[in-house]
Design a protein around this motif. Structure first.
Motif, PDB file in Angstrom:
ATOM      1  N   MET A 215       1.171  -1.341  -0.162  1.00 51.13           N
ATOM      2  CA  MET A 215       0.117  -0.413  -0.191  1.00 51.13           C
ATOM      3  C   MET A 215       0.853   0.938   0.230  1.00 51.13           C
ATOM      4  O   MET A 215       2.357   0.979   0.573  1.00 51.13           O
ATOM      5  CB  MET A 215      -1.417   0.000   1.148  1.00 51.13           C
ATOM      6  CG  MET A 215      -1.868   0.764   1.264  1.00 51.13           C
ATOM      7  SD  MET A 215      -2.711   1.026   3.070  1.00 51.13           S
ATOM      8  CE  MET A 215      -3.758   3.303   2.932  1.00 51.13           C
ATOM      9  N   PHE A 216       0.727   2.161  -0.338  1.00 45.63           N
ATOM     10  CA  PHE A 216       0.760   3.199  -0.434  1.00 45.63           C
ATOM     11  C   PHE A 216       0.227   4.330  -1.096  1.00 45.63           C
ATOM     12  O   PHE A 216      -1.371   4.317  -0.726  1.00 45.63           O
ATOM     13  CB  PHE A 216       2.027   3.491  -1.895  1.00 45.63           C
ATOM     14  CG  PHE A 216       1.113   3.581  -3.488  1.00 45.63           C
ATOM     15  CD1 PHE A 216       1.064   5.253  -3.916  1.00 45.63           C
ATOM     16  CD2 PHE A 216       1.583   2.102  -3.945  1.00 45.63           C
ATOM     17  CE1 PHE A 216       0.195   4.895  -5.155  1.00 45.63           C
ATOM     18  CE2 PHE A 216       0.195   2.547  -4.991  1.00 45.63           C
ATOM     19  CZ  PHE A 216      -0.081   3.917  -4.963  1.00 45.63           C
ATOM     20  N   LEU A 217       0.874   5.681   0.029  1.00 42.35           N
ATOM     21  CA  LEU A 217      -0.435   7.330  -0.577  1.00 42.35           C
ATOM     22  C   LEU A 217       0.635   8.089  -0.940  1.00 42.35           C
ATOM     23  O   LEU A 217       1.318   8.148  -1.574  1.00 42.35           O
ATOM     24  CB  LEU A 217      -0.577   8.025   0.939  1.00 42.35           C
ATOM     25  CG  LEU A 217       0.390   7.265   2.326  1.00 42.35           C
ATOM     26  CD1 LEU A 217       1.969   8.886   1.144  1.00 42.35           C
ATOM     27  CD2 LEU A 217       0.105   7.369   3.469  1.00 42.35           C
ATOM     28  N   CYS A 218      -0.455   9.267  -1.735  1.00 45.25           N
ATOM     29  CA  CYS A 218       0.335  10.275  -2.663  1.00 45.25           C
ATOM     30  C   CYS A 218       0.022  11.251  -2.846  1.00 45.25           C
ATOM     31  O   CYS A 218      -1.434  11.027  -2.212  1.00 45.25           O
ATOM     32  CB  CYS A 218       0.786  10.049  -3.780  1.00 45.25           C
ATOM     33  SG  CYS A 218      -0.323   9.345  -4.797  1.00 45.25           S
ATOM     34  N   ASN A 219       0.281  12.173  -2.377  1.00 42.94           N
ATOM     35  CA  ASN A 219      -0.290  14.000  -2.049  1.00 42.94           C
ATOM     36  C   ASN A 219       0.125  14.443  -3.576  1.00 42.94           C
ATOM     37  O   ASN A 219       2.170  14.102  -3.720  1.00 42.94           O
ATOM     38  CB  ASN A 219      -0.291  14.473  -1.480  1.00 42.94           C
ATOM     39  CG  ASN A 219       0.676  14.589  -0.155  1.00 42.94           C
ATOM     40  OD1 ASN A 219       1.337  14.431  -0.931  1.00 42.94           O
ATOM     41  ND2 ASN A 219       0.115  15.208   0.884  1.00 42.94           N
ATOM     42  N   SER A 220       0.437  16.576  -3.362  1.00 44.86           N
ATOM     43  CA  SER A 220       1.294  17.187  -3.912  1.00 44.86           C
ATOM     44  C   SER A 220       2.606  17.357  -3.307  1.00 44.86           C
ATOM     45  O   SER A 220       3.616  17.483  -3.936  1.00 44.86           O
ATOM     46  CB  SER A 220       1.264  18.416  -3.608  1.00 44.86           C
ATOM     47  OG  SER A 220       0.229  18.829  -2.441  1.00 44.86           O
TER      48      SER A 220
END
Length: 256
Positions: A215-220
């Protein structure tokens, strides 16, 4: 004018007054996009412009000129090569805020599930800021890095300030639930397609986590793997991190 958290705030190319700063602080109007600028460039500029233009039409029934948006950003930067930039669209024009550049820590993150879904999730707007911030603060106070927003059935939608993705058998799986189509997520999806990495959407519940390999997360600010959801450990496979890193690093930096 500068605010407590901003290097510079401009409204329609002029230094913002106290009323404009108050609009931002009240977080109950308009729409916005957030970007990291390096050497006067940002990833996915076309996607940022498209987001602002579509949101302005949806919110106010009015058009925004892409060239004008770029001009306002450049003016607010004032020659600064690197920055964190937000562009807010509201009924009277554009507000641009410029802060110090930021990066997401690359270490594995831990997330806490919180039962909350943003209203008008597909629109990046400040109106749900209070509730969204409340659940994020709960997660942070408990020692987590981010809140994972889920519905009453435990269906995963997004993070409080991130999109989330999953890895299974060499494939990227994005949650099929109401969520903001974040620019970094869209950039990743575009690059993953170009690199012929399989992607799909699926309904994913908290109870389904053991069936996924990562699982991974991302934003600016970037992206990071996840190694724990609540009390559930999550693997961090090298193949996943290499795939996401390769796609992210391949994304072009567009001149503003």
């Amino acid at each position: 004018m500068t605010g407590p958290d901003h290097t510079r705030v401009e409204i329609d190319g002029r230094a913002a007054d106290a009323d404009a700063l108050a609009l931002i602080e009240h977080r109950a109007w308009g729409h916005f996009t957030a970007m990291q600028v390096r050497d006067g460039r940002t990833r996915g500029l076309d996607l940022h412009l498209a987001r602002l233009q579509a949101a302005h039409r949806a919110t106010y029934g009015a058009d925004l000129d892409g060239a004008l948006i770029r001009d306002r950003i450049r003016h607010a930067l004032g020659g600064a090569p690197d920055a964190s930039v937000r562009v807010y669209g509201y009924w009277a024009g554009l507000i641009v805020t410029v802060r110090q550049p930021e990066l997401m820590p690359s270490r594995p993150h831990q997330v806490s599930s919180q039962h909350f879904q943003r209203a008008f999730a597909a629109l990046k707007h400040p109106g749900s800021g209070a509730a969204q911030g409340y659940f994020l603060d709960r997660a942070l106070a408990a020692g987590f890095d981010e809140a994972l927003l889920v519905d009453a059935q435990g269906t995963i939608a997004e993070g409080a300030i991130t999109n989330v993705g999953f890895w299974r058998a060499g494939e990227i799986v994005w949650p099929d639930a109401p969520a903001l189509p974040g620019i970094t997520m869209l950039v990743l999806r575009r690059e993953l397609d170009a690199q012929q990495v399989a992607q799909r959407q699926a309904s994913i519940r908290l109870a389904d986590l053991p069936a996924y390999d990562g699982m991974f997360l991302c934003n600016s600010r970037g992206w990071a793997p996840v190694d724990r959801v609540d009390d559930t450990p999550v693997p961090v496979p090298a193949a996943m991190t290499a795939t996401i890193a390769r796609a992210y690093d391949a994304a072009a930096w567009d001149a503003i």
